[in-house]
Design an enzyme around this catalytic site. Structure first.
Site, PDB file in Angstrom:
ATOM      1  N   ASP A   1     -34.981 -36.889  33.977  1.00 43.67           N
ATOM      2  CA  ASP A   1     -34.869 -38.201  33.391  1.00 43.67           C
ATOM      3  C   ASP A   1     -33.935 -39.033  33.899  1.00 43.67           C
ATOM      4  O   ASP A   1     -34.097 -40.320  34.105  1.00 43.67           O
ATOM      5  CB  ASP A   1     -35.117 -38.266  31.722  1.00 43.67           C
ATOM      6  CG  ASP A   1     -36.417 -37.908  31.084  1.00 43.67           C
ATOM      7  OD1 ASP A   1     -37.475 -38.322  31.847  1.00 43.67           O
ATOM      8  OD2 ASP A   1     -36.601 -37.328  30.307  1.00 43.67           O
ATOM      9  N   CYS A   2     -32.529 -38.969  34.227  1.00 40.69           N
ATOM     10  CA  CYS A   2     -31.448 -39.222  34.679  1.00 40.69           C
ATOM     11  C   CYS A   2     -31.934 -39.698  36.187  1.00 40.69           C
ATOM     12  O   CYS A   2     -31.645 -40.931  36.410  1.00 40.69           O
ATOM     13  CB  CYS A   2     -30.175 -38.796  34.512  1.00 40.69           C
ATOM     14  SG  CYS A   2     -29.512 -38.639  32.457  1.00 40.69           S
TER      15      CYS A   2
ATOM     16  N   ASP B   1     -34.661 -31.186  31.582  1.00 40.28           N
ATOM     17  CA  ASP B   1     -35.487 -32.325  31.034  1.00 40.28           C
ATOM     18  C   ASP B   1     -34.437 -33.647  31.099  1.00 40.28           C
ATOM     19  O   ASP B   1     -34.702 -34.740  31.646  1.00 40.28           O
ATOM     20  CB  ASP B   1     -35.584 -32.314  29.489  1.00 40.28           C
ATOM     21  CG  ASP B   1     -36.940 -31.498  29.227  1.00 40.28           C
ATOM     22  OD1 ASP B   1     -37.670 -31.570  29.921  1.00 40.28           O
ATOM     23  OD2 ASP B   1     -36.976 -30.487  27.986  1.00 40.28           O
ATOM     24  N   LYS B   2     -33.251 -33.412  30.725  1.00 39.96           N
ATOM     25  CA  LYS B   2     -32.094 -34.669  30.725  1.00 39.96           C
ATOM     26  C   LYS B   2     -31.959 -35.095  32.040  1.00 39.96           C
ATOM     27  O   LYS B   2     -31.962 -36.297  32.335  1.00 39.96           O
ATOM     28  CB  LYS B   2     -31.051 -34.315  29.961  1.00 39.96           C
ATOM     29  CG  LYS B   2     -30.129 -35.401  29.564  1.00 39.96           C
ATOM     30  CD  LYS B   2     -29.095 -35.663  30.603  1.00 39.96           C
ATOM     31  CE  LYS B   2     -28.209 -36.694  30.353  1.00 39.96           C
ATOM     32  NZ  LYS B   2     -27.179 -36.711  31.500  1.00 39.96           N
ATOM     33  N   VAL B   3     -31.530 -34.091  32.820  1.00 44.31           N
ATOM     34  CA  VAL B   3     -31.170 -34.439  34.361  1.00 44.31           C
ATOM     35  C   VAL B   3     -32.477 -34.929  35.022  1.00 44.31           C
ATOM     36  O   VAL B   3     -32.265 -36.083  35.713  1.00 44.31           O
ATOM     37  CB  VAL B   3     -30.728 -33.333  35.188  1.00 44.31           C
ATOM     38  CG1 VAL B   3     -30.560 -33.625  36.633  1.00 44.31           C
ATOM     39  CG2 VAL B   3     -29.345 -32.798  34.517  1.00 44.31           C
TER      40      VAL B   3
END
Length: 287
Positions: free
Chosen positions: A214-215, A210-212
């Site tokens: 979005d980055c 999820d986080k990567v």
DNA sequence: GCCCAGGAGTGTG
DNA sequence: CACACTCATGGG
């Protein structure tokens, strides 16, 4: 180092310390005089503040164009309008929006993808070290000892063992796996996807959650509605808004609260949260 | 030495 | 859905 070209760039407002030192992009260093030297594409750039914008010195066989750096610094973003929009939020307007010169950057998609896969569970100084090591080992040499970030074909030459020797730890096999499954043309195709589809496709890649995702959507593909949530943002959301929970829950909160410019809200909050944690020290040189 | 890091993947309840 | 655990390692 000889300057191959020098030109002025109108961009306002811009705070180089905040923009290049906040940890959204990793190949810049602050010079003693306050200018910043970094590597973008196949160019070595030095940016220094001047009236109404920046002075850009470009050092490389193939100098960076004004359009290149303009794209990189997202000079067409209307910061005043974005801040006015986000300022409708009480919490953001209460001080976080004072960082007017903090701009998002538009990185190369591939470099951004690999950089943020490497960024998992590492602090910012280490991320910079890992990226420099990979560039030195596999990227084309631009100028005496300075290497560009390796392109897809460059990195395909690297074995997992090679990558481990760059100090990547368990991230080495993710980078290797991505090189095996990703066709360079995929990145071009993904530029045309909507945010949701782009995000889902990025998450198919090994080492991308999820986080990567979005980055990469935000800093690489320029999707300003993306809102990456890391440990710092979790703290900020908890402290500022009292919200906690899963990535999906926090993500939905951000979407409803910040809308299409959630990415800028995220970067303001990230900068603010890290500044608080490192109060008294310069956040641009340590962790 | 100890702590934590711009998390992801996998297994379990 | 929620947790718990592991993964390798360097910088503070």
């Amino acid at each position: 180092m000889r300057a191959e070209s020098r030109f002025g760039l109108r961009v306002e407002p811009i705070d180089l310390d905040a923009t290049l030192g906040c940890g959204q992009t990793f190949r810049w260093r602050r010079d003693p005089d306050g200018s910043w030297t970094g590597i973008v594409g196949r160019s070595i750039l030095r940016l220094s503040a001047s009236s109404g914008g920046l002075t850009v010195d470009s050092m490389a066989a193939s100098p960076c164009t004004k359009k290149d750096i303009s794209t990189y610094l997202r000079t067409s973003d209307d910061i005043a309008s974005i801040q006015k929009n986000l300022g409708r939020d009480d919490v953001l307007s209460r001080g976080i929006l004072q960082i007017g010169g903090l701009r998002l950057v538009k990185m190369d998609e591939w470099e951004c993808l690999i950089s943020y896969v490497l960024a998992t569970y590492a602090n910012i100084p280490r991320i910079k070290t890992m990226i420099d090591s990979v560039a030195t080992a596999f990227g084309a040499e631009i100028l005496d000892g300075v290497h560009a970030f390796p392109c897809v074909n460059d990195l395909r030459e690297a074995s997992t063992e090679d990558l481990s020797r760059c100090g990547l730890g368990y991230r080495a096999r993710y980078v290797r796996a991505i090189c095996e499954v990703l066709d360079p043309r995929d990145l071009d195709r993904m530029k045309r996807l909507g945010y949701a589809d782009l995000r889902n496709e990025l998450k198919q890649l090994p080492g991308v959650g999820d986080k990567v995702a979005d980055c990469v959507a935000l800093f690489g593909f320029g999707r300003l509605e993306a809102f990456p949530i890391d440990v710092w943002i979790k703290r900020a959301l908890s402290r500022l808004y009292g919200v906690t929970g899963s990535y999906a829950k926090l993500s939905e909160f951000a979407r409803l609260r910040f809308g299409g410019f959630a990415g800028y809200a995220q970067e303001y909050m990230f900068y603010n949260e890290r500044s608080l944690a490192t109060a008294g020290r310069c956040i641009f040189s340590e962790e």
